[in-house]
Design a protein around this motif. Structure first.
Motif, PDB file in Angstrom:
ATOM      1  N   PRO A  65       0.813  -1.232   0.000  1.00 19.66           N
ATOM      2  CA  PRO A  65       0.000   0.000   0.000  1.00 19.66           C
ATOM      3  C   PRO A  65       0.838   1.271   0.000  1.00 19.66           C
ATOM      4  CG  PRO A  65      -0.892  -1.589   1.553  1.00 19.66           C
ATOM      5  CD  PRO A  65       0.433  -2.135   1.107  1.00 19.66           C
ATOM      6  N   PHE A  66       1.909   1.303   0.788  1.00 20.83           N
ATOM      7  CA  PHE A  66       2.749   2.501   0.869  1.00 20.83           C
ATOM      8  C   PHE A  66       3.446   2.766  -0.458  1.00 20.83           C
ATOM      9  CE2 PHE A  66       6.637   4.834   1.699  1.00 20.83           C
ATOM     10  CZ  PHE A  66       6.254   5.799   2.623  1.00 20.83           C
TER      11      PHE A  66
ATOM     12  N   PHE B  76       2.156   4.166  11.721  1.00 18.66           N
ATOM     13  CA  PHE B  76       2.814   5.242  10.971  1.00 18.66           C
ATOM     14  C   PHE B  76       2.588   4.974   9.485  1.00 18.66           C
ATOM     15  CE2 PHE B  76       6.262   8.452  11.833  1.00 18.66           C
ATOM     16  CZ  PHE B  76       6.393   8.947  10.541  1.00 18.66           C
ATOM     17  N   ASP B  77       2.203   5.976   8.731  1.00 17.13           N
ATOM     18  CA  ASP B  77       2.058   5.972   7.265  1.00 17.13           C
ATOM     19  C   ASP B  77       0.667   6.381   6.800  1.00 17.13           C
ATOM     20  OD1 ASP B  77       4.688   5.231   6.778  1.00 17.13           O
ATOM     21  OD2 ASP B  77       4.221   3.100   6.587  1.00 17.13           O
ATOM     22  N   ASN B  78      -0.383   5.969   7.556  1.00 19.88           N
ATOM     23  CA  ASN B  78      -1.763   6.215   7.155  1.00 19.88           C
ATOM     24  C   ASN B  78      -2.091   5.552   5.820  1.00 19.88           C
ATOM     25  OD1 ASN B  78      -4.375   7.253   7.610  1.00 19.88           O
ATOM     26  ND2 ASN B  78      -3.989   9.007   6.296  1.00 19.88           N
ATOM     27  N   ILE B  79      -1.866   4.230   5.739  1.00 15.13           N
ATOM     28  CA  ILE B  79      -2.309   3.487   4.573  1.00 15.13           C
ATOM     29  C   ILE B  79      -3.831   3.385   4.615  1.00 15.13           C
ATOM     30  CG2 ILE B  79      -0.129   2.210   4.423  1.00 15.13           C
ATOM     31  CD1 ILE B  79      -1.518  -0.197   5.692  1.00 15.13           C
TER      32      ILE B  79
ATOM     33  N   THR C  52      -2.479   7.074  13.731  1.00 11.17           N
ATOM     34  CA  THR C  52      -1.275   6.922  12.912  1.00 11.17           C
ATOM     35  C   THR C  52      -0.670   8.282  12.605  1.00 11.17           C
ATOM     36  OG1 THR C  52      -0.415   5.876  10.887  1.00 11.17           O
ATOM     37  CG2 THR C  52      -2.534   7.007  10.713  1.00 11.17           C
ATOM     38  N   VAL C  53       0.474   8.252  11.951  1.00 10.26           N
ATOM     39  CA  VAL C  53       1.109   9.464  11.439  1.00 10.26           C
ATOM     40  C   VAL C  53       0.887   9.486   9.934  1.00 10.26           C
ATOM     41  CG1 VAL C  53       3.266  10.727  11.158  1.00 10.26           C
ATOM     42  CG2 VAL C  53       2.833   9.453  13.272  1.00 10.26           C
ATOM     43  N   ALA C  54       0.237  10.525   9.443  1.00 14.10           N
ATOM     44  CA  ALA C  54      -0.112  10.604   8.034  1.00 14.10           C
ATOM     45  C   ALA C  54       1.075  11.057   7.199  1.00 14.10           C
ATOM     46  CB  ALA C  54      -1.284  11.566   7.833  1.00 14.10           C
TER      47      ALA C  54
END
Length: 325
Positions: A74-75, A270-273, A283-285
């Protein structure tokens, strides 16, 4: 008086063809020779502006084969789409390619016949060195290495802000579940977590910082670490995972043990998938598409012999149900 390419080649002590390839960032020239060519060109006043760089026709979107696993897709798919949004209107082909370090890396890369390289995520230093030695314009995304321009989210600030927010909410034993520290982004995320504890006057508890053991897949690694934490006298009351895929697995396993989230243990990633929002995961967007866009813009600058610089993208904490008391 305008110096000729032939005179520049004589001054460097190489052929005219070598000078031409070096100035156009083409392959077949060592980094040392390329540097000598540019240094001598500057010293002699060679007019780089008269070079018409060949337009980029094909850009290699280079990934480690480990990033093709479902947890990473996804990332990096979003990063790729951002890069493609720049390439498509310009008629540039963006070719995803997962390098396999077990076979000849140089041969793998040469067979792709790309004009430039976007190297994305973790790659072994040996792989980066081989790719760089090809002499093509090259930019790193979600990584960093000496001598190469890069585009990154602000990993350190992200986990620092996330940890500080959990502390402000009253969580006392905040754990960090870490992936391989060979990854540039993971190292910075771990550092941000520690920095937030330091800023708050908290002593870091080594028992609350665990690394997923090498050789285990994500589910088995999370299971191994959670078993240790849950069996301890003072288990964590909040867990920050190094990315959302890991955090979602932590959520699944905690709930399978009957542990209420966040009442007993809060969870953040972390990432906001995309699946993070569906799961109510704090999470961290990271604007992943913007990373791809910036990386392609850097490559275009390099191809035009323009100066470029590292790009650091701001991030923000998104609080959701998994940490809301």
């Amino acid at each position: 008086m305008t110096i000729s390419m032939r005179a520049l080649a004589a001054a460097v002590g190489v052929s005219v063809g070598t000078v031409s390839r070096a100035l156009k960032h083409q392959g077949g020239v060592s980094p040392e020779t390329r540097q000598r060519v540019f240094q001598q060109a500057a010293a002699l006043g060679y007019d780089l502006g008269r070079l018409e760089p060949a337009p980029l026709r094909k850009v290699l979107f280079l990934l480690h084969s480990q990033h093709t696993r479902s947890s990473a897709v996804p990332f990096y798919s979003a990063v790729e789409q951002g890069a493609r949004d720049v390439c498509t209107p310009m008629g540039i082909e963006l070719q995803p390619f997962a390098v396999k370090p077990s076979s000849s890396i140089r041969r793998q890369l040469l067979l792709q016949e790309a004009d430039a390289i976007l190297a994305v995520g973790f790659l072994e230093p040996e792989t980066l060195a081989i790719a760089q030695a090809l002499g093509k314009p090259m930019t790193l995304i979600d990584s960093s290495a000496p001598g190469l321009p890069s585009v990154n989210p602000d990993n350190l600030a992200g986990t620092q802000a996330l940890t500080a927010q959990l502390l402000a909410q009253g969580y006392q034993r905040i754990a960090f579940l870490c992936g391989s520290l060979a990854h540039y982004s993971i190292r910075l995320r771990e550092r941000g977590y520690r920095q937030a504890l330091f800023n708050a006057g908290r002593l870091a508890d080594p028992a609350l910082e665990r690394l997923i053991p090498p050789g285990l897949d994500l589910a088995a690694g999370v299971q191994h670490v959670l078993r240790q934490w849950l069996a301890g006298i003072n288990p964590p009351d909040a867990i920050i995972a190094y990315n959302d895929a890991c955090a979602l697995e932590v959520l699944r396993q905690l709930r399978s043990h009957g542990i209420r989230v966040p009442q007993q243990i809060a969870v953040a990633g972390f990432d906001n998938i995309p699946s993070a929002a569906d799961a109510g995961l704090t999470t961290v967007a990271v604007d992943q598409a913007a990373l791809g866009i910036s990386g392609m813009r850097q490559l275009l600058e390099l191809a035009r012999h323009q100066a470029t610089r590292d790009s650091l993208h701001a991030v923000r904490v998104l609080q959701r149900a998994s940490t809301s008391r």
